[in-house]
Every structure is written in C-alpha cells, then in structure tokens.
Design an enzyme around this catalytic site. Structure first.
Site, short mmCIF file in Angstrom:
data_model
loop_
_atom_site.label_atom_id
_atom_site.label_comp_id
_atom_site.label_asym_id
_atom_site.label_seq_id
_atom_site.Cartn_x
_atom_site.Cartn_y
_atom_site.Cartn_z
N ASP A 314 0.78 -1.25 0.00
CA ASP A 314 0.00 0.00 0.00
C ASP A 314 0.80 1.30 0.00
O ASP A 314 0.78 2.08 -0.95
CB ASP A 314 -1.01 0.00 1.17
CG ASP A 314 -0.41 -0.36 2.53
OD1 ASP A 314 0.81 -0.63 2.60
OD2 ASP A 314 -1.15 -0.37 3.53
N GLU A 489 -8.68 4.14 6.34
CA GLU A 489 -8.40 4.40 4.92
C GLU A 489 -9.57 5.00 4.14
O GLU A 489 -9.38 5.87 3.29
CB GLU A 489 -7.89 3.12 4.23
CG GLU A 489 -6.44 2.77 4.55
CD GLU A 489 -6.22 2.22 5.96
OE1 GLU A 489 -7.23 1.83 6.61
OE2 GLU A 489 -5.06 2.15 6.42
#
Ligand code: DMJ
Length: 593
Positions: A314, A489
């Site tokens: 990520d 997120e």
C-alpha cells in the site's frame, strides 16, 4: 499553540483557491459579461425593456425547469462544464455540529486511555489496561500518535498534559526490538508533526534521539532497512518470520519523516539513508512497473511474491506520490516512478465487478507449476487498506496529473492530463466501491472484501451482491476478514476527495461511517474497540483500541468537517499515519534518476 500555524498562511486558504478555481467557470462572472453585452449594444429604452421581458420570461422558465436550457446555455456561455449541476462547492466552511461531535469522540477515546493506561504503548478499553510493544518498556506509541490531533482539534488541556509526559517520561532507551516502519510512521512522524504545528524544540530533540537509534537499521549491503531495530542497542534486526526479507511498503514509507528531519537539522545522513532506498528500488524495478511485496536487503532485488495495493504494498504507492509532493513537485524522479507505477496498476490490478461494474483492485499471486514455470493468478481480493488509494489517485491527478497549478475545485477536464483524468475517474470510482463495502449489518466495512468472478464457484449461491466476506457463514465463527479494527483508509479518501471537489456527498459518507463507529465501536466506560464481525448484530468486541483511531480515523473525520484552511493540502503532506508535515523546497537534488 498557535492556531495561525495550523491555518493557511497569508489568508489565501484553499477556500480562496476554490473560489479562484471556480471563477474559471463562475456563473456570476458569466452573467456579468452577458449583461454587459446586452446593454452595450444600444441605449434605447424599448430595446432595454424587450430584453428585460424576454430575460424575465426565460428566467422564470429556467427557474422552473433548468434542464430545458442548461446544456445548450452553458455551452453557449463558453463553460467547459455544467455550472448548474451538483457537485457545486458551497464553500468549505466547517460543519460545526459534526466537527465537534468528532472532537467529542476523540475526547472519549483519549480520556479513557489517559485514565487507564497513560504512557503505555497500546490500550485495551474493555479491560481498562495498557500494554507495551516489548518487555523493555513503552516508547509513547499512543501518546505521540495522538498529539497532533489534539493540536488540530484545539484540545489545549489534553495537549499540555501529553506534552508534559513527553518531556518528563518518554524514553527511547529500550532494549527491545521495535518495528522500524511502525516506529517511524507513528512515533517519529508524530514528533515531527507536533514540531511542525508548534515549533516547540522539545519535539525535534526527541525526534533526533529516536532517528539516531533507528538509523543503524539501514546498515545493510543494499541500504534497505531491516524490519526491526533494537533502540537501546542501536542495531537493526532482521525478520525471522520472513526469512530476512523486507517488506516493500515498509522500506519505502520512511522517506517523508527522515527527509523532513534532515531539512530541520541539516543532518544529511537522514536524507541519504532514505534516498538510497529509493535509488535501490528504482534500479531494481521490474520491467512491467509492478512492485512485489518483498525485497532482499542483501542484494536489493525484488523477490518473487504477491503484488498488491494492500498490506505490504500500500504505502509504497502512497509515498511515491507524497515524496514528489513533499519536495514541492521539484523532483521529476519521484514523479516518473509514480507515473510508471500508476500505469502498471491500471494495466494489471484495476478490475470491474461482474454484475454492477464496481471498480476494485485485484492482487497478483505467483504460482509455480510442476515444471517450475511461474504464472500469476489474478485474485479478486481487496484489503480495507486499499481504500486509501481512491483519494491518493485523486490527489495525484490534481498535482502530478495536472496541466496547471493549482487546479480548480473540482478540477476542470482541460486542467488534467490524459493520465490525470484517468486517475481522477478511477479514484472517484474506488471511493464509491469502498463505500459499498460499508453495506453491512453494522455499516462498518470488513478488513478484506472479495469480489465475485465467473470462476469463483459461487454461481447460484445466496451471495447476491458483487462482493462478499470470504469464509463467512451463518452460525460459524467469524473469519479474520470480517473484522473492523477502527481503520482510517476510507475516511482518509473521503477527506481528500472533499477537499478536492467540495462535493457534499463525501461529508455525508463520512458522517455515516462516524455514526456506525459511534454505534458499534464505542465503549460506554470510555474508548473504542474493534468489531469482530461487521455483519453480525449485536456486535462482539475485541479488547483493543488501535492507535490509528486517534492519529488517523478521527483526525481525518474532524478535518472532513472542519473548514479547509486548517492543514491545507497546498502546504502539508500527510504521512501514512496522518501526521501532517510541511511541503518543503529541498536544498538538494535527488542523486539518482
Ligand atoms: C496505519 O498504521 C498506516 O496508515 C499504515 O500505512 C497502514 N495502515 C494503518 C492503519 O490502517
């Protein structure tokens, strides 16, 4: 604490940027010029009244049903986009009620931690106790991760007590193994952001002490830092779990922190260490532009392993963009690396769901057959972690993918490059997908979502939607994938998308998520806890409050409802743990290209 340091300087906030942006297609300006043309043509009173009458009739019709003219009218007026259609930024004023509700939630979390576990690294709100990451004692993991949120929220009393703890009690001389990445993003990042917002030297001194203890982890043949570091012994420790390999996201998500510290202290060692990592990654990059999730610190090469935007992958993608932004878009090498990676992601990892065509990201998993041949299996699995990517793509589109700086809010198509438009659209779509994964019994999204594909063997099953939680079955224990551990997120992307568009729907989405957290994660005696199964009511809790609730989730939610002059994206870049550090004009150029 000086509020001025948090708000955009010289009074030119994003609000005024937004206004400036809107003026490119501003209906008010356009009306003025149309009016000027009408009156400049003649002075006759009759003409004036005829024009007035026609305008009034036309105006009344349009008022009743704007759709009859809006397309042709805005084209006629020379607008690139329809100025009558939502989303129309209504200004970026704070939504005070919602903002303050988030601040109350932060206080509910912090005060419980302070009461039960002040100074311990982690907090367990149900048993009312703290634990440390190692037997050697705590390093202020939760305290430091929370400080800048207090500053941003204006929680002066809480902040003063936390600062006192840092000054009097915090100690990094701990003879234990600490994760290099986590310690950097949470503790070093938190200290640096606290410094950026206060200019209090205490935080730089502490940051230097910590960074000097972490630096030996970079002492490997390829310069890639080892996974752990013994802070007291100042020694890197390789990971027994992963055969000494290092995770790609972990080694490439230290750069904002060490570079900013180098900028503050003029100690080049910090800058050199993290730049060398990027040079090694660039040199080793795979021809297809993708990055597998493990690298070898001995030879600096990528190792055959999964390729994904989720765990261990990520923030590699996140920091490619953010390094370009932190250096004030002056380093083409980071932009090139980002563009190369984005082209690869679009070519290989972006997928559409089977029925409703939701955009999601897949993973590539390597498989070796009996002949030793390797093939890649595209797996329709998206971690909650990937939900940072929608906002990141949109941020990239308006900076790296922009033809003008700054772009309008929202950007006009002509202001974006071809790849900028591509990233903007896919970013918006990914945010919608992440919101769809909140369509659960609790309104919380799971740790991992799987998407339906024709070969999944689920045809005719009871799974009617395009995505599902793998392994979930009535009456069975919840699978790992079903948890919600207070992750940030999705709200991170909502915050960025709101700042870049002014579209009120992002605030609505954020409020829905906040309410779900309040309803299902809040512990009445204080604090918030993870939920074991987002799709089961009543919820069962896990006795843990992750530090990123206070550093990220509640900060991004607060900023979503705050006015946009607070921590403007034109002046700050958020590290991966949501600690804002200033954009700098670097005093040196990258030593690789
Ligand atoms: C945070 O510690 C950071 O955002 C990191 O990059 C990965 N995710 C967690 C929160 O989910």
């Amino acid at each position: 604490m000086s509020e001025g340091s948090l708000r955009k300087r010289n009074g030119a906030g994003t609000k005024s940027d937004a206004t400036k942006g809107k003026s490119a297609g501003n209906p008010t300006d356009a009306k003025q010029s149309v009016g000027q043309e009408a009156t400049s043509g003649g002075s006759s009173t009759i003409v004036y009244f005829v024009v007035l009458l026609v305008s009034a009739t036309f105006g009344a019709l349009v008022y009743k049903d704007p759709s009859i003219v809006k397309g042709p009218l805005y084209e006629f007026l020379g607008f690139e986009e329809d100025p009558f259609s939502p989303p129309t930024p209504q200004g970026f004023a704070a939504d005070l009620l919602k903002r303050d509700a988030v601040r109350d939630a932060f206080k509910h979390a912090w005060l419980a931690y302070e009461r039960d576990a002040m100074g311990w690294d982690e907090y367990h709100p149900i048993s009312h106790k703290g634990t440390n990451l190692t037997e050697a004692g705590g390093i202020g993991y939760t305290v430091i991760d929370s400080i800048d949120t207090m500053l941003i929220m204006g929680l002066d009393e809480e902040y003063q007590r936390a600062r006192k703890w840092v000054e009097e009690k915090m100690d990094f001389d701990r003879d234990g193994n600490f994760n290099t990445f986590e310690t950097t993003i949470r503790v070093l990042g938190g200290l640096l952001s606290a410094y950026a917002l206060t200019k209090d030297k205490l935080y730089v001194d502490k940051a230097v002490d910590l960074a000097d203890r972490i630096l030996p982890a970079f002492d490997t043949p390829a310069g890639l830092p080892l996974s752990s570091v013994n802070l007291a012994q100042r020694k890197g420790i390789s990971s027994a779990d992963n055969n000494g390999l290092v995770s790609t996201a972990e080694i490439s998500t230290l750069q904002l922190e060490f570079r900013y510290l180098s900028y503050l202290t003029e100690n080049e060692e910090y800058w050199d260490a993290v730049e060398k990592v990027m040079a090694t990654i660039k040199k080793s990059s795979l021809t297809n532009g993708l990055a597998s999730i493990f690298m070898n610190p001995e030879d600096g090469r990528f190792v055959l392993s999964a390729i994904r935007l989720g765990s261990r992958g990520d923030s590699y993608y996140e920091y490619l963009l953010k390094q370009y932004l932190q250096t004030n878009m002056t380093e083409p090498v980071y932009q090139d690396m980002y563009n190369f990676a984005m082209d690869a992601v679009h070519a290989h990892l972006i997928s559409k769901s089977q029925f409703t065509k939701m955009t999601y990201t897949s993973e590539l998993v390597p498989e070796r057959d009996r002949m030793g041949q390797i093939s890649w299996r595209l797996t329709p699995k998206q971690d909650h972690l990937v939900c940072f990517f929608g906002g990141s793509l949109m941020l990239g589109a308006t900076t790296s993918g922009a033809q003008v700086h700054p772009v309008s809010v929202p950007p006009l198509p002509k202001e974006l490059t071809k790849t900028g438009k591509r990233d903007w659209e896919v970013g918006e779509e990914l945010i919608e997908t992440c919101m769809r994964t909140h369509e659960t019994a609790t309104g919380l999204s799971p740790e991992i979502a799987h998407f339906r594909i024709p070969s999944d063997g689920l045809v005719g099953s009871s799974i009617s939607q395009d995505w599902y939680i793998k392994g979930a079955a009535l009456g069975q224990p919840a699978p790992y994938d079903a948890r919600y551990i207070l992750r940030p997120e999705t709200v991170e992307s909502l915050f960025i998308a709101y700042r870049l568009t002014g579209d009120a729907k992002y605030r609505r989405y954020g409020w829905d998520i906040f309410q779900a957290i309040e309803k299902h994660c809040r512990i009445e005696t204080g604090g918030y806890a993870s939920v074991i199964n987002v799709d089961a009511l009543p919820v069962e809790h896990e006795d843990k409050m992750e530090t990123f609730l206070m550093s990220e989730t509640l900060k991004y939610l607060y900023l979503l409802f705050e006015d946009d002059s607070v921590i403007p994206l034109s002046e700050y870049v958020f590290n991966t743990e949501a600690h804002p550090v200033p954009i700098i004009n670097p005093h040196r150029r990258a030593s690789f290209s």
